[in-house]
Scaffold this motif. Sequence first.
Motif, mmCIF file in Angstrom:
data_model
loop_
_atom_site.group_PDB
_atom_site.id
_atom_site.type_symbol
_atom_site.label_atom_id
_atom_site.label_comp_id
_atom_site.label_asym_id
_atom_site.label_seq_id
_atom_site.Cartn_x
_atom_site.Cartn_y
_atom_site.Cartn_z
ATOM 1 N N LEU A 224 0.850 -1.183 0.000
ATOM 2 C CA LEU A 224 0.000 0.000 0.000
ATOM 3 C C LEU A 224 0.890 1.238 0.000
ATOM 4 C CD1 LEU A 224 -2.560 -0.998 2.802
ATOM 5 C CD2 LEU A 224 -2.838 -1.275 0.323
ATOM 6 N N THR A 225 0.727 2.095 -0.980
ATOM 7 C CA THR A 225 1.508 3.330 -1.072
ATOM 8 C C THR A 225 0.564 4.515 -0.994
ATOM 9 O OG1 THR A 225 3.172 2.274 -2.465
ATOM 10 C CG2 THR A 225 3.111 4.674 -2.474
ATOM 11 N N ASN A 226 0.841 5.404 -0.061
ATOM 12 C CA ASN A 226 -0.052 6.537 0.154
ATOM 13 C C ASN A 226 -0.006 7.501 -1.031
ATOM 14 O OD1 ASN A 226 -1.557 8.773 1.321
ATOM 15 N ND2 ASN A 226 -1.048 7.899 3.319
ATOM 16 N N THR A 227 -1.174 7.945 -1.450
ATOM 17 C CA THR A 227 -1.268 8.876 -2.580
ATOM 18 C C THR A 227 -0.954 10.315 -2.167
ATOM 19 O OG1 THR A 227 -3.648 9.138 -2.157
ATOM 20 C CG2 THR A 227 -2.980 7.465 -3.770
ATOM 21 N N ASN A 228 -0.865 10.556 -0.849
ATOM 22 C CA ASN A 228 -0.560 11.902 -0.335
ATOM 23 C C ASN A 228 0.955 12.075 -0.243
ATOM 24 O OD1 ASN A 228 -0.346 14.345 0.972
ATOM 25 N ND2 ASN A 228 -1.481 13.724 2.799
ATOM 26 N N LYS A 229 1.524 12.811 -1.182
ATOM 27 C CA LYS A 229 2.972 12.958 -1.252
ATOM 28 C C LYS A 229 3.517 14.048 -0.334
ATOM 29 C CE LYS A 229 2.817 9.679 -4.144
ATOM 30 N NZ LYS A 229 3.079 8.317 -3.630
ATOM 31 N N LEU A 230 2.633 14.704 0.428
ATOM 32 C CA LEU A 230 3.121 15.666 1.418
ATOM 33 C C LEU A 230 3.747 14.947 2.607
ATOM 34 C CD1 LEU A 230 1.354 17.591 -0.309
ATOM 35 C CD2 LEU A 230 0.713 18.754 1.818
ATOM 36 N N LEU A 231 3.354 13.693 2.816
ATOM 37 C CA LEU A 231 3.907 12.910 3.923
ATOM 38 C C LEU A 231 5.409 12.724 3.722
ATOM 39 C CD1 LEU A 231 1.190 10.107 4.191
ATOM 40 C CD2 LEU A 231 1.305 12.261 5.456
ATOM 41 N N GLY A 232 6.172 13.075 4.733
ATOM 42 C CA GLY A 232 7.619 12.942 4.651
ATOM 43 C C GLY A 232 8.287 14.060 3.877
ATOM 44 N N LYS A 233 7.485 14.916 3.281
ATOM 45 C CA LYS A 233 8.028 16.019 2.469
ATOM 46 C C LYS A 233 7.775 17.364 3.132
ATOM 47 C CE LYS A 233 7.956 17.666 -2.337
ATOM 48 N NZ LYS A 233 7.331 17.472 -3.683
ATOM 49 N N ALA B 24 3.115 17.089 8.299
ATOM 50 C CA ALA B 24 1.992 16.565 7.508
ATOM 51 C C ALA B 24 1.657 15.140 7.934
ATOM 52 C CB ALA B 24 2.339 16.602 6.028
ATOM 53 N N ASP B 25 0.359 14.868 8.158
ATOM 54 C CA ASP B 25 -0.054 13.526 8.566
ATOM 55 C C ASP B 25 -1.432 13.136 8.003
ATOM 56 O OD1 ASP B 25 -1.463 15.315 10.090
ATOM 57 O OD2 ASP B 25 -0.764 14.583 12.035
ATOM 58 N N GLY B 26 -1.906 13.808 6.988
ATOM 59 C CA GLY B 26 -3.183 13.445 6.366
ATOM 60 C C GLY B 26 -3.550 14.481 5.314
ATOM 61 N N LEU B 27 -4.651 14.303 4.663
ATOM 62 C CA LEU B 27 -5.679 13.309 4.892
ATOM 63 C C LEU B 27 -5.973 12.493 3.630
ATOM 64 C CD1 LEU B 27 -8.256 15.379 6.999
ATOM 65 C CD2 LEU B 27 -7.197 13.272 7.722
ATOM 66 N N LYS B 28 -6.243 13.171 2.473
ATOM 67 C CA LYS B 28 -6.672 12.409 1.301
ATOM 68 C C LYS B 28 -6.505 13.222 0.024
ATOM 69 C CE LYS B 28 -8.499 8.616 -0.307
ATOM 70 N NZ LYS B 28 -7.723 8.840 -1.548
ATOM 71 N N THR B 29 -6.162 12.500 -1.051
ATOM 72 C CA THR B 29 -6.085 13.115 -2.379
ATOM 73 C C THR B 29 -7.219 12.589 -3.259
ATOM 74 O OG1 THR B 29 -4.680 11.370 -3.301
ATOM 75 C CG2 THR B 29 -3.566 13.233 -2.223
#
Length: 395
Positions: A222-231, A235-240
């Motif tokens: 599972l790869t998160n579609t929110n690319k703000l995470l770690g960038k 940032a910890d959410g929520l949805k794209t």
Amino acid sequence: MKRLLVFVVVISFCVLNLAGYATARAIAGKKGAPARQSKEAEPPCKSFIVVEAQGGKMIDGSNINERRAPASITKLMVAYVVMGKLATGGIKLTDKVTISKEASKIGGSQVYLKEGEVFTLEDLMKAMMVASGNDAAYAISEYVAGSKDEMVNLMNAQAKALGLADTEFHSVHGLPPAKGEKEDMTSCSDLAVLARELLKNPRILEWTSIQNDTFRDGKFVLTNTNKLLGKFAGADGLKTGYYSQTGFNIVATARRGDMRFIAVVMGSPTGKIRDSFAMEKLQKAFAQYRMMNVVKKGEVIDQDVFLVDGKYRKMKGVTEKSFLYPMEVDKRGAITREILLPERIKGEIKEGQRLGELVVKLNGQVIGKVNIVSPVYVPKANLFTRFIRRLGLNI
């Protein structure tokens, strides 16, 4: 022969002069013509809003009530319905969900569910919230509501309860509608309200902050579609969400210290532009605002309330909760507090009973209200004491 040579030379000279004249006219025409206006740069989005998460104060925004298709952000309302069912005990995250034939056929972003497979509700929630699995959203909806259509009804009922006037759902996954079907619709303003409600449940951020995880016993990533995470820090959410007709959307949130902001961006031309714009707006909010503790929980209110029947003659109330407010660093206005308390209260007084209200104002405008409550239980005085008091004697 000589005459022929002279004739050729004359003709060549004339042709060269005509070519030079034409070139000169063309150059002159270009110089005299007005310059063509450069194409205007495409805006980074069609609409956006930035709000402070706790109180909902709007920090920035444009076209905040413009109705647009949210695409996969639709799944946030599915999650909200699920969290409500979990809170009432109607379902549990450990419940086993059997995948139906209909769920297995849902296309788009998916985790490739197969008919007859069994997963826990929590596994499917992660597949929906992290990898934006459309098939997972469908399977969750069937289990929680009994059918896709009933889940849509629940989603719209919740939207109405939250006062989301711009919102109407027709699907559980946000895919583009088929011919004859209606599009899911919402606005940046409504999505900010929904995001604030979702953030009240810590489990949501546990899922949406996952960058990578495994599914189906580690066989699927599972790869998160929110690319703000770690960038983007905090940032910890929520949805794209995305499909071609509506553009690139995101509901992003980040926390730094005691401040959390939500940025909703809709209708960006590319995912990169969407993410950059969201980060820019969040960064600006964190730089410009600081959280001010205007009222502290349990703060004693320096105004007596007389207890007509109480064992004690008077008491001072305390604030029921804290009140924090985001203040612009360079524009701190005058904060005032207005105490609204009755002069007298009859009967016994229970601990935590509401006595009145503390109204907080910024430059004369109300920005918040906090209940003033009793810090202790005060029983009624005995009959003799109450009789003497009614005679006007101070006892």
